[in-house]
Motif scaffolding. Sequence first.
Motif, PDB file in Angstrom:
ATOM      1  N   ALA A   1      50.787  44.022  36.347  1.00 25.02           N
ATOM      2  CA  ALA A   1      49.377  44.157  36.364  1.00 25.02           C
ATOM      3  C   ALA A   1      48.839  43.522  35.018  1.00 25.02           C
ATOM      4  O   ALA A   1      48.846  44.161  33.979  1.00 25.02           O
ATOM      5  N   ASN A   2      48.506  42.241  34.633  1.00 25.94           N
ATOM      6  CA  ASN A   2      48.247  41.643  33.728  1.00 25.94           C
ATOM      7  C   ASN A   2      46.911  41.740  33.400  1.00 25.94           C
ATOM      8  O   ASN A   2      45.883  41.622  34.286  1.00 25.94           O
ATOM      9  N   PHE A   3      46.561  41.745  32.024  1.00 27.20           N
ATOM     10  CA  PHE A   3      45.034  41.633  31.664  1.00 27.20           C
ATOM     11  C   PHE A   3      45.109  41.268  30.095  1.00 27.20           C
ATOM     12  O   PHE A   3      45.402  41.679  29.425  1.00 27.20           O
ATOM     13  N   SER A   4      44.043  40.248  29.899  1.00 31.48           N
ATOM     14  CA  SER A   4      44.121  39.637  28.704  1.00 31.48           C
ATOM     15  C   SER A   4      42.666  39.506  28.339  1.00 31.48           C
ATOM     16  O   SER A   4      41.679  39.688  29.252  1.00 31.48           O
ATOM     17  N   LEU A   5      42.112  39.555  27.138  1.00 29.45           N
ATOM     18  CA  LEU A   5      40.738  39.311  26.534  1.00 29.45           C
ATOM     19  C   LEU A   5      40.240  38.387  27.444  1.00 29.45           C
ATOM     20  O   LEU A   5      40.478  37.224  27.514  1.00 29.45           O
ATOM     21  N   ALA A   6      38.864  38.767  27.891  1.00 30.64           N
ATOM     22  CA  ALA A   6      38.101  37.750  28.713  1.00 30.64           C
ATOM     23  C   ALA A   6      36.409  37.879  28.080  1.00 30.64           C
ATOM     24  O   ALA A   6      36.176  38.962  27.991  1.00 30.64           O
TER      25      ALA A   6
ATOM     26  N   ALA B   1      41.595  37.601  38.166  1.00 28.71           N
ATOM     27  CA  ALA B   1      40.378  38.666  38.633  1.00 28.71           C
ATOM     28  C   ALA B   1      40.221  39.733  37.965  1.00 28.71           C
ATOM     29  O   ALA B   1      39.257  40.384  37.602  1.00 28.71           O
ATOM     30  N   ALA B   2      41.580  40.394  37.444  1.00 28.49           N
ATOM     31  CA  ALA B   2      41.482  41.487  36.565  1.00 28.49           C
ATOM     32  C   ALA B   2      40.615  41.257  35.276  1.00 28.49           C
ATOM     33  O   ALA B   2      39.715  42.367  34.836  1.00 28.49           O
ATOM     34  N   SER B   3      41.030  40.286  34.359  1.00 21.62           N
ATOM     35  CA  SER B   3      40.433  40.088  33.256  1.00 21.62           C
ATOM     36  C   SER B   3      39.152  39.803  33.355  1.00 21.62           C
ATOM     37  O   SER B   3      37.949  40.258  32.429  1.00 21.62           O
ATOM     38  N   VAL B   4      38.701  38.724  33.870  1.00 19.17           N
ATOM     39  CA  VAL B   4      37.222  38.063  34.177  1.00 19.17           C
ATOM     40  C   VAL B   4      36.212  39.106  34.768  1.00 19.17           C
ATOM     41  O   VAL B   4      35.193  39.076  34.556  1.00 19.17           O
ATOM     42  N   SER B   5      36.650  39.617  35.849  1.00 20.01           N
ATOM     43  CA  SER B   5      35.750  40.638  36.665  1.00 20.01           C
ATOM     44  C   SER B   5      35.709  41.816  35.576  1.00 20.01           C
ATOM     45  O   SER B   5      34.555  42.373  35.507  1.00 20.01           O
TER      46      SER B   5
ATOM     47  N   VAL C   1      44.270  50.299  34.332  1.00 21.51           N
ATOM     48  CA  VAL C   1      44.626  48.939  34.350  1.00 21.51           C
ATOM     49  C   VAL C   1      43.489  48.173  33.488  1.00 21.51           C
ATOM     50  O   VAL C   1      43.898  47.284  32.676  1.00 21.51           O
ATOM     51  N   ASP C   2      42.324  48.220  33.890  1.00 16.20           N
ATOM     52  CA  ASP C   2      41.153  47.679  33.211  1.00 16.20           C
ATOM     53  C   ASP C   2      39.924  48.228  33.802  1.00 16.20           C
ATOM     54  O   ASP C   2      39.945  48.939  34.738  1.00 16.20           O
ATOM     55  N   PRO C   3      38.855  47.682  33.108  1.00 16.24           N
ATOM     56  CA  PRO C   3      37.595  48.355  33.554  1.00 16.24           C
ATOM     57  C   PRO C   3      37.002  48.185  34.878  1.00 16.24           C
ATOM     58  O   PRO C   3      36.671  48.972  35.566  1.00 16.24           O
ATOM     59  N   ALA C   4      37.550  46.979  35.460  1.00 16.26           N
ATOM     60  CA  ALA C   4      37.339  46.744  36.962  1.00 16.26           C
ATOM     61  C   ALA C   4      38.286  47.518  37.927  1.00 16.26           C
ATOM     62  O   ALA C   4      38.131  47.400  39.102  1.00 16.26           O
ATOM     63  N   GLY C   5      39.450  48.122  37.503  1.00 21.54           N
ATOM     64  CA  GLY C   5      40.420  48.619  38.262  1.00 21.54           C
ATOM     65  C   GLY C   5      41.174  47.625  39.096  1.00 21.54           C
ATOM     66  O   GLY C   5      41.646  47.954  40.166  1.00 21.54           O
ATOM     67  N   VAL C   6      41.238  46.451  38.690  1.00 24.91           N
ATOM     68  CA  VAL C   6      41.900  45.202  39.410  1.00 24.91           C
ATOM     69  C   VAL C   6      43.208  45.091  38.967  1.00 24.91           C
ATOM     70  O   VAL C   6      43.603  44.957  37.729  1.00 24.91           O
ATOM     71  N   LYS C   7      44.315  44.877  39.862  1.00 27.22           N
ATOM     72  CA  LYS C   7      45.686  44.556  39.469  1.00 27.22           C
ATOM     73  C   LYS C   7      45.981  43.107  39.529  1.00 27.22           C
ATOM     74  O   LYS C   7      47.025  42.673  38.808  1.00 27.22           O
ATOM     75  N   GLY C   8      45.164  42.464  40.296  1.00 29.78           N
ATOM     76  CA  GLY C   8      45.597  41.010  40.435  1.00 29.78           C
ATOM     77  C   GLY C   8      46.576  40.989  41.668  1.00 29.78           C
ATOM     78  O   GLY C   8      47.527  41.543  41.968  1.00 29.78           O
TER      79      GLY C   8
END
Length: 750
Positions: A440-445, A510-514, A692-699
């Motif tokens: 589940a990746n997440f980068s600065l967006a 989806a994870a980063s931008v959302s 994982v990220d604020p949106a709870g999305v893993k991609g």
Amino acid sequence: MTRSVGQPLLRADGRAKVTGQARYSAEVPVASVVYAVMVTSDIAKGRVLEVDASAALKEPGVLDVLWHGNAMRLPGDLSPADRGDRVVQVLQDDRILYSNQPIALAVADTFERAVHAALLVGVRSSPERHTVEMEDELDRATPQDINRASGARPADQVLGDPTLGLRQADASVEATYELPPETHNPMEPHATIAVWSGPERVTLYDATQGIFGVRKKIAKFFAIPPQNVRVITKFVGGGFGCKGSTWSHVPLAALAAKQLNRPVKLVLTRPQMFGMVGGRPHVRQQLTVGAKRDGKLTVLRHQSFSTTSRFDTFLEPAASVSRDCYACANIESKHRVVRLDIGTPAPMRAPGESSGGFALESALDELAHKLSIDPLKLRLRNYAEVDPMEGKPFSSKSLRACYEAASRRFGWEKRSPKPRSITRGGLLVGMGMATASYPANFSLAQAAARLTADGTALVQSGAVDIGTGTYTVMAQVAADALRLPVSKVRFDLGDSEMPESPRSGGSQTAASVSSAVLLTCNALRDRLVKMAVADPASPLHGARPEDVAVEDGSLSAGGRADTYVEIIRRAGGQAIEERGEAKPDPERKRYSLHSFGAQFAEVLVDPDLGTTRVTRLVGAFAAGRILNARLARSQFISGMVWGIGMALHEHTVYDARLGRIVTRDLADYHVPVNADVPEIDPIFLDEVDSHVDPAGVKGIGEIGITGVAAAIANAVFNATGIRVRTLPITPDKLLQLPTAERQQRPSAHR
Ligand code: MOS
């Protein structure tokens, strides 16, 4: 008001796409554009001695033929611009490093004239000895660290004592699994239009997965500030990883445009898509798996060799999947690269997990067969409750539920463990399964959100939609955060003037931008609430912001109400805008972050012809929050379809003597077509993950393909008793079925 996230909304851009209104990069109308067509090398290694353009230049409409003898010297730094960027060949020297490398560029006033001119260009070169086969360079393989969106990892990682683990095993399997080189082949080829508006300012319409990567590279090559480079990508006709890097043709288009002082359009032909814009490398994997009689793993050894070019390094992180999938006290995972005279490979459709998963999940199937344990039970016996290598907890993991849901839907209990025991209409029936996983990746967006006087919102982020539905899902996330119906929200993307987003690779958009959209839109809503309660003219004046509820653009507290439209009107009618960003929290590092799934396949094998048909595929996936059920379903299905391609069709074939790819079109490079694809109805389990990220999305971009090739290979074994360890599973590999007649023939086993 019902929430929009999760709803199976239609694609916001669906109508534009099916009616041809959606403009892909090469379709953007640009006044007085001219056409560049590449001339590419037909040798794999050597030097360009001379390019003879005299015949081409005599033809009408031909403007120039550029090659290293006359192309402008690029003033900037030509090294890769960032992690994941590649070394490119842009007519700056005479070196030929691989077959199909660009060595000249014919430019003409029409596309047809440019094609004609390119054919007339004569190239004299001096060839040198080349090698394009892993076999020839295997003894010079070198360790290579893993470098991917989820972070850097060492080439080799060992847990416990694998040698001891092997001694403790009651049964073990030692085998080598092979994936041939594969080529991405999106429908839309790579394409770039470069337009200079002054000596230091350029706009590129580029078929890319990451506009900011393009901007950075062009700025660096031409030694101009990044803000002088504008990159626009509104629609992409598939990427699959090859459009994640900025390859040679992009700076070449900019170079030609600058040198000729005309806008230049450069579109790759299908044959040019093979070799110069990446592909999955050839991957050889040596596996040792051993277990006690009850199936408990005692050793898991996974060593991967993957090919790269001589001048740049891409590593397929195939053995990394063995670091995080199964509970085992003794794990060894190693990565080596083998350098060849080929174009540099690239990430392709779940690099690592799809390739490595084929080897790991095949080996486990072999072990299960040896131990006479059901393959699913073997997985469950070794279920990892924590990340085995790192010892970290998973941020969330619903793999058990995936096994359960998929096996039930598939009817796994009907499988016979004995190969060749079920037939249907003279064909052999086989069933196989495998685990699916992807990080589940997440980068600065970053994002911007603007509410206008009419009560509608425009939300923007410089992301790229590679066909997955970014326009749609981001509007859904924004609508919920702003408490607006989705019809009042428009999401726009694909322009480097917009706030910066990561490249659409590694299943992270989806994870980063959302997350960025969510935080930005929450901030905008809060701001509007604060404006209302602070405004003496508002009915809500004096209310506490936390007491204000917002629904459908209306604010209410204690029986009083106000609206977005009124708030903006009273403030003078100017749109209210917020900018914001989401970045990985350091807390993330405390967890192992992955999506998981389970794949089940049924195949029919013709014992006389050796042909394999996939008759059923059932996959169940848990990947955090699902933003749009309809688009998620499409993405899972298409990932699974590509798994059929990996298992049965795809193979980039090199002619070793010429050092050249010979499967250079879609007639020779096979991909699954409708006739190869059965009904696929993926199951996705909604999963709540607050880490994982604020949106709870893993991609979900890539997990769909993972495990499929192994599930199919395992099903083929179950059908035939033949273990195919080298993909693709073509009829020749199954034509040694032990029928009475064939057993008398000499075996041609590989
Ligand atoms: Mo993907 S193969 O990371 O574009």
